[in-house]
Design a protein around this motif. Structure first.
Motif, PDB file in Angstrom:
ATOM      1  N   THR A  52       0.830  -1.212   0.000  1.00 37.22           N
ATOM      2  CA  THR A  52       0.000   0.000   0.000  1.00 37.22           C
ATOM      3  C   THR A  52       0.862   1.259   0.000  1.00 37.22           C
ATOM      4  O   THR A  52       0.584   2.227  -0.729  1.00 37.22           O
ATOM      5  CB  THR A  52      -0.927   0.012   1.230  1.00 37.22           C
ATOM      6  N   THR A  53       1.918   1.243   0.820  1.00 31.99           N
ATOM      7  CA  THR A  53       2.830   2.389   0.863  1.00 31.99           C
ATOM      8  C   THR A  53       3.517   2.586  -0.485  1.00 31.99           C
ATOM      9  O   THR A  53       3.643   3.721  -0.978  1.00 31.99           O
ATOM     10  CB  THR A  53       3.895   2.174   1.952  1.00 31.99           C
ATOM     11  N   LEU A  54       3.970   1.481  -1.103  1.00 34.75           N
ATOM     12  CA  LEU A  54       4.617   1.576  -2.407  1.00 34.75           C
ATOM     13  C   LEU A  54       3.651   2.083  -3.474  1.00 34.75           C
ATOM     14  O   LEU A  54       4.028   2.879  -4.337  1.00 34.75           O
ATOM     15  CB  LEU A  54       5.167   0.209  -2.824  1.00 34.75           C
ATOM     16  N   HIS A  55       2.403   1.621  -3.409  1.00 35.50           N
ATOM     17  CA  HIS A  55       1.399   2.067  -4.373  1.00 35.50           C
ATOM     18  C   HIS A  55       1.203   3.581  -4.302  1.00 35.50           C
ATOM     19  O   HIS A  55       1.153   4.263  -5.338  1.00 35.50           O
ATOM     20  CB  HIS A  55       0.077   1.346  -4.116  1.00 35.50           C
ATOM     21  N   LYS A  56       1.110   4.118  -3.101  1.00 34.78           N
ATOM     22  CA  LYS A  56       0.913   5.561  -2.933  1.00 34.78           C
ATOM     23  C   LYS A  56       2.114   6.338  -3.458  1.00 34.78           C
ATOM     24  O   LYS A  56       1.969   7.372  -4.112  1.00 34.78           O
ATOM     25  CB  LYS A  56       0.672   5.884  -1.461  1.00 34.78           C
ATOM     26  N   GLU A  57       3.317   5.830  -3.168  1.00 34.55           N
ATOM     27  CA  GLU A  57       4.523   6.538  -3.607  1.00 34.55           C
ATOM     28  C   GLU A  57       4.683   6.480  -5.119  1.00 34.55           C
ATOM     29  O   GLU A  57       5.001   7.493  -5.758  1.00 34.55           O
ATOM     30  CB  GLU A  57       5.753   5.937  -2.927  1.00 34.55           C
ATOM     31  N   PHE A  58       4.473   5.307  -5.710  1.00 35.32           N
ATOM     32  CA  PHE A  58       4.597   5.176  -7.165  1.00 35.32           C
ATOM     33  C   PHE A  58       3.521   5.997  -7.881  1.00 35.32           C
ATOM     34  O   PHE A  58       3.768   6.546  -8.952  1.00 35.32           O
ATOM     35  CB  PHE A  58       4.496   3.711  -7.581  1.00 35.32           C
ATOM     36  N   TYR A 211      14.096  -1.553  -4.115  1.00 34.92           N
ATOM     37  CA  TYR A 211      13.359  -0.289  -4.106  1.00 34.92           C
ATOM     38  C   TYR A 211      13.919   0.677  -5.151  1.00 34.92           C
ATOM     39  O   TYR A 211      13.167   1.327  -5.880  1.00 34.92           O
ATOM     40  CB  TYR A 211      13.429   0.320  -2.702  1.00 34.92           C
ATOM     41  N   VAL A 212      15.254   0.770  -5.228  1.00 30.23           N
ATOM     42  CA  VAL A 212      15.895   1.668  -6.199  1.00 30.23           C
ATOM     43  C   VAL A 212      15.546   1.247  -7.622  1.00 30.23           C
ATOM     44  O   VAL A 212      15.228   2.096  -8.476  1.00 30.23           O
ATOM     45  CB  VAL A 212      17.423   1.674  -5.981  1.00 30.23           C
TER      46      VAL A 212
END
Length: 225
Positions: A52-58, A211-212
């Protein structure tokens, strides 16, 4: 010496000339049934929080002009790489992401698809990217050359960064571990502490490099819209 040193990273286990080492990349499929449990366990709660956190950031990186659901490909890419990086930390499990054949196979198709989509659908926008805003007229030809070269080496830098970071830590762990039989008891204890510290560092590297890779792929995608 160098051939023997790096030969530990070569696929060697095979049956009927089929390399079984690469099967380690598919072991993650055993985690899929967890998603269908009636009562989720702590691992699923943690993993859903990360996704969920990755989805928001992407979503933020891609911008408002991105297509719906475009973040899922980068989340899947992150999940696949981070799993393979972690599997390589276990003894006798092949690290597929330490090979250029794996990392380049991930980076090159992504970059190529972004380029084809961008040049076909947003040609003027892609041309504008070759000259940064505010560049003096006399420097424009040089900037076009520099931007073109930097664009072409992107898949290579993505692949080399991931493979080099994964192979460097494993190589250091192997070199230090090979000195164990010739050390006394005090030095062995120090070596064990050092190896544990390096394993902790490698765990962090496994997450950071995944992540990078995913973030840079997202940024390359956002440039073509």
């Amino acid at each position: 010496m160098m051939t023997n040193l790096f030969s530990m990273f070569d696929p060697s286990t095979n049956i009927m000339n089929f390399s079984l080492n690469w099967m380690s990349s598919l072991i993650g499929l055993i985690l899929i049934p967890y998603m269908y449990w009636i009562i989720p366990n702590r691992f699923i709660y943690l993993w859903n929080k990360i996704l969920t956190t990755l989805h928001k950031e992407f979503k933020t990186l891609l911008g408002s002009t991105s297509h719906t659901g475009s973040t899922f490909i980068f989340i899947s890419l992150f999940s696949f790489i981070v799993f393979n990086n972690f599997m390589g930390l276990f003894p006798y499990i092949f690290t597929s992401t330490s090979h250029m054949s794996m990392t380049l196979a991930l980076a090159l198709p992504l970059w190529l698809s972004f380029m084809i989509y961008g040049w076909i659908n947003h040609t003027n926008h892609m041309f504008a990217h070759l000259v940064p805003q505010g560049t003096p007229s006399i420097l424009m030809p040089f900037m076009v050359c520099i931007e073109t070269i930097s664009n072409f080496i992107r898949p290579g830098t993505l692949a080399v960064r991931l493979a080099a970071n994964m192979i460097a830590g494993h190589l250091l762990l192997t070199l230090l571990g090979g000195t164990g039989p010739s050390l006394n008891m005090l030095m062995i204890n120090i070596l064990l502490i050092t190896q544990i510290a390096l394993l902790t560092l490698e765990s962090a590297v496994a997450i950071i490099q995944s992540y990078v890779f995913a973030v840079l792929s997202t940024l390359y995608s956002s440039e073509v819209n």
